[in-house]
Design a protein around this motif. Structure first.
Motif, PDB file in Angstrom:
ATOM      1  N   ARG A 175     -12.528  29.078   4.952  1.00 20.73           N
ATOM      2  CA  ARG A 175     -12.495  28.274   6.179  1.00 20.73           C
ATOM      3  C   ARG A 175     -11.100  28.212   6.790  1.00 20.73           C
ATOM      4  NH1 ARG A 175     -15.608  25.769   2.357  1.00 20.73           N
ATOM      5  NH2 ARG A 175     -17.808  25.502   2.882  1.00 20.73           N
ATOM      6  N   ASP A 176     -10.077  28.374   5.966  1.00 18.93           N
ATOM      7  CA  ASP A 176      -8.701  28.183   6.428  1.00 18.93           C
ATOM      8  C   ASP A 176      -8.084  29.475   6.953  1.00 18.93           C
ATOM      9  OD1 ASP A 176      -8.524  25.436   5.691  1.00 18.93           O
ATOM     10  OD2 ASP A 176      -8.367  26.074   3.599  1.00 18.93           O
ATOM     11  N   ILE A 177      -7.303  29.339   8.008  1.00 13.98           N
ATOM     12  CA  ILE A 177      -6.459  30.429   8.497  1.00 13.98           C
ATOM     13  C   ILE A 177      -5.051  30.129   7.991  1.00 13.98           C
ATOM     14  CG2 ILE A 177      -5.466  31.523  10.535  1.00 13.98           C
ATOM     15  CD1 ILE A 177      -8.045  30.989  12.011  1.00 13.98           C
ATOM     16  N   CYS A 185     -16.859  34.008   6.010  1.00 19.08           N
ATOM     17  CA  CYS A 185     -15.809  33.377   6.819  1.00 19.08           C
ATOM     18  C   CYS A 185     -16.466  32.545   7.912  1.00 19.08           C
ATOM     19  CB  CYS A 185     -14.907  34.436   7.446  1.00 19.08           C
ATOM     20  SG  CYS A 185     -14.140  35.549   6.241  1.00 19.08           S
ATOM     21  N   THR A 236     -11.163  33.620  11.626  1.00 17.18           N
ATOM     22  CA  THR A 236     -10.815  33.504  10.208  1.00 17.18           C
ATOM     23  C   THR A 236     -10.934  34.855   9.515  1.00 17.18           C
ATOM     24  OG1 THR A 236     -11.637  31.227  10.185  1.00 17.18           O
ATOM     25  CG2 THR A 236     -11.362  32.302   8.056  1.00 17.18           C
ATOM     26  N   ARG A 237     -12.030  35.544   9.797  1.00 18.30           N
ATOM     27  CA  ARG A 237     -12.235  36.850   9.166  1.00 18.30           C
ATOM     28  C   ARG A 237     -11.151  37.840   9.597  1.00 18.30           C
ATOM     29  NH1 ARG A 237     -16.795  41.397  10.530  1.00 18.30           N
ATOM     30  NH2 ARG A 237     -16.521  42.668   8.674  1.00 18.30           N
ATOM     31  N   HIS A 295      -7.693  37.252   7.933  1.00 16.27           N
ATOM     32  CA  HIS A 295      -7.561  37.648   6.531  1.00 16.27           C
ATOM     33  C   HIS A 295      -7.718  39.155   6.340  1.00 16.27           C
ATOM     34  CE1 HIS A 295      -7.063  33.616   5.150  1.00 16.27           C
ATOM     35  NE2 HIS A 295      -8.228  33.215   5.624  1.00 16.27           N
TER      36      HIS A 295
END
Length: 425
Positions: free
Chosen positions: A274-276, A295, A300-301, A304
């Motif tokens: 969930r986190d960026i 994600c 977000t996806r 990462h």
């Protein structure tokens, strides 16, 4: 209730108390007031609380019926008059004999029938959310009970088991995200369990929902998280005992722990991001060892993946929004102030210091702005404690107390959002 008021129907009305399904409980005192309405004649009691059932019977003259088959005899022993039965659809004679015996005061016979039905009530019907198991059973007996309505789907024949891993016992964004979907997943026939710290707010909520729990302690006796390799070794030893088909890490940090664990059984490992946040190569490599990575957004996806996360294993799975619970206010509060609200943890990765400085600049340029911050810091790291203290010092040093307020934890998010203009997240 149908219609526009209690007298808008000629039929008797039934109150249903099923807190685990509805998420809210109708207190006995409220039922006592409602009982003054002529059309309300009975209560379906499905809270599982004998204390509350006793209060309803003491405060009202309403007919009380059990809404839980296994509670029929206990409730009739204190004045209940029967049951709105589930298992009665497949063994009507046995349930009828139980109710008849209890009504006639033959509690020895009623007890005999209670124990005869108990395993069926608690185990067979515990396979999934009602009415999925009973419809499956009736179909097996050749009795047509119609199709299930979405979001419910037929009982999963293979009964796959999903075990969720939760590091914290608090209920914040990640935990709420998981909790919001558990019943829907269970309704599709999956067997669920959640690994989490015992005796916490999360474990209490899971108990209310009827979700199985596996106690696991992520911290040592001082409250600090156990070393990474120790956690992996402990999980590697216990995962086979869970007999899970899927182990779902419910956060980025737990995804990192789960990824490299050696598997001695056939089980799929998945993670939820969930986190960026910037991650080093080792963390990215650990997460990329999962079988699948979910994600919460494309952003977000992409973030990462740009850091090196395996693109072929990742997909976007958006968080859902309950449009009924989070509906906008029908009567917006008129105000000359632009009301900003932040809801979340008071942690570095949320960049709250940037938000506070933005409010300061807006006020300096003449904007009429307020900011309410709801949330807490639960990290005990020194840098996290210092960050929180710096936030308070910034507000005080810039004399922003009339505009910026730290409100602490809240359980009333929908109403807070209805009273605000902009959610900053």
């Amino acid at each position: 209730m149908p219609g526009t008021g209690s007298n808008s129907t000629h039929e008797a009305l039934k109150l249903t108390r099923w807190a685990a399904a509805e998420g809210k409980n109708i207190e006995p005192e409220t039922i006592a007031r409602l009982s003054e309405l002529e059309k309300i004649q009975l209560v379906k009691e499905a809270t599982g609380s004998m204390d509350q059932a006793s209060q309803v019977l003491e405060l009202t003259d309403l007919t009380l019926l059990s809404g839980d088959d296994s509670m029929t005899l206990p409730l009739m022993s204190i004045g209940g008059e029967g049951v709105i039965s589930v298992v009665g659809n497949i063994v009507p004679g046995d349930m009828l004999n139980l109710v008849k015996a209890a009504a006639e005061g033959d509690f020895a016979e009623a007890q005999k029938m209670h124990f005869k039905l108990f395993t069926l009530c608690r185990e067979m019907l515990g396979l999934s959310t009602n009415p999925i198991p009973i419809k499956a059973a009736m179909k097996m007996l050749g009795r047509d009970s119609g199709e299930l309505r979405l979001p419910m789907t037929p009982l999963c024949e293979n009964g796959e088991k999903i075990v969720y891993l939760c590091e914290y016992g608090t209920i914040y964004g990640g935990e709420n995200s998981m909790l919001s979907g558990l019943c829907a997943v269970q309704s599709r026939g999956f067997d669920l369990a959640v690994v989490c710290p015992p005796d916490t707010a999360l474990s209490a909520q899971l108990s209310q929902l009827g979700i199985a729990q596996i106690p696991f302690t992520w911290v040592d006796s001082t409250g600090k998280r156990k070393p990474l390799e120790l956690l992996r070794n402990e999980l590697a030893k216990t995962i086979p005992a869970w007999q899970a088909d899927i182990v779902h890490a419910n956060s980025l940090s737990v995804s990192r722990i789960l990824g490299p664990i050696q598997r001695t059984v056939d089980v799929k490992f998945v993670g939820h991001l969930r986190d960026i946040i910037k991650l080093n190569k080792r963390v990215i490599a650990d997460i990329s060892m999962l079988d699948e990575i979910y994600c919460v957004s494309t952003a977000t996806r992409d973030f990462h993946v740009a850091q090196g996360m395996a693109i072929g294993k990742s997909c976007v799975l958006h968080n859902g929004v309950d449009l009924k619970e989070f509906a906008p206010s029908k009567e917006p509060v008129e105000s000359d102030v632009l009301r900003l609200v932040y809801i979340g943890q008071l942690v570095i990765r949320k960049a709250i210091d940037v938000l506070l400085d933005g409010v300061r600049l807006a006020i300096e340029h003449g904007a009429n702005v307020s900011l309410d911050l709801y949330g807490e810091r639960h990290s005990i790291k020194e840098e996290a404690q210092k960050y929180e203290a710096d936030l308070y010092r910034f507000v005080e040093a810039n004399r922003l107390e009339p505009h910026i307020h730290f409100r602490g934890r809240t359980d009333n998010t929908p109403e807070i959002l209805r009273q605000s203009d902009v959610l900053v997240h």
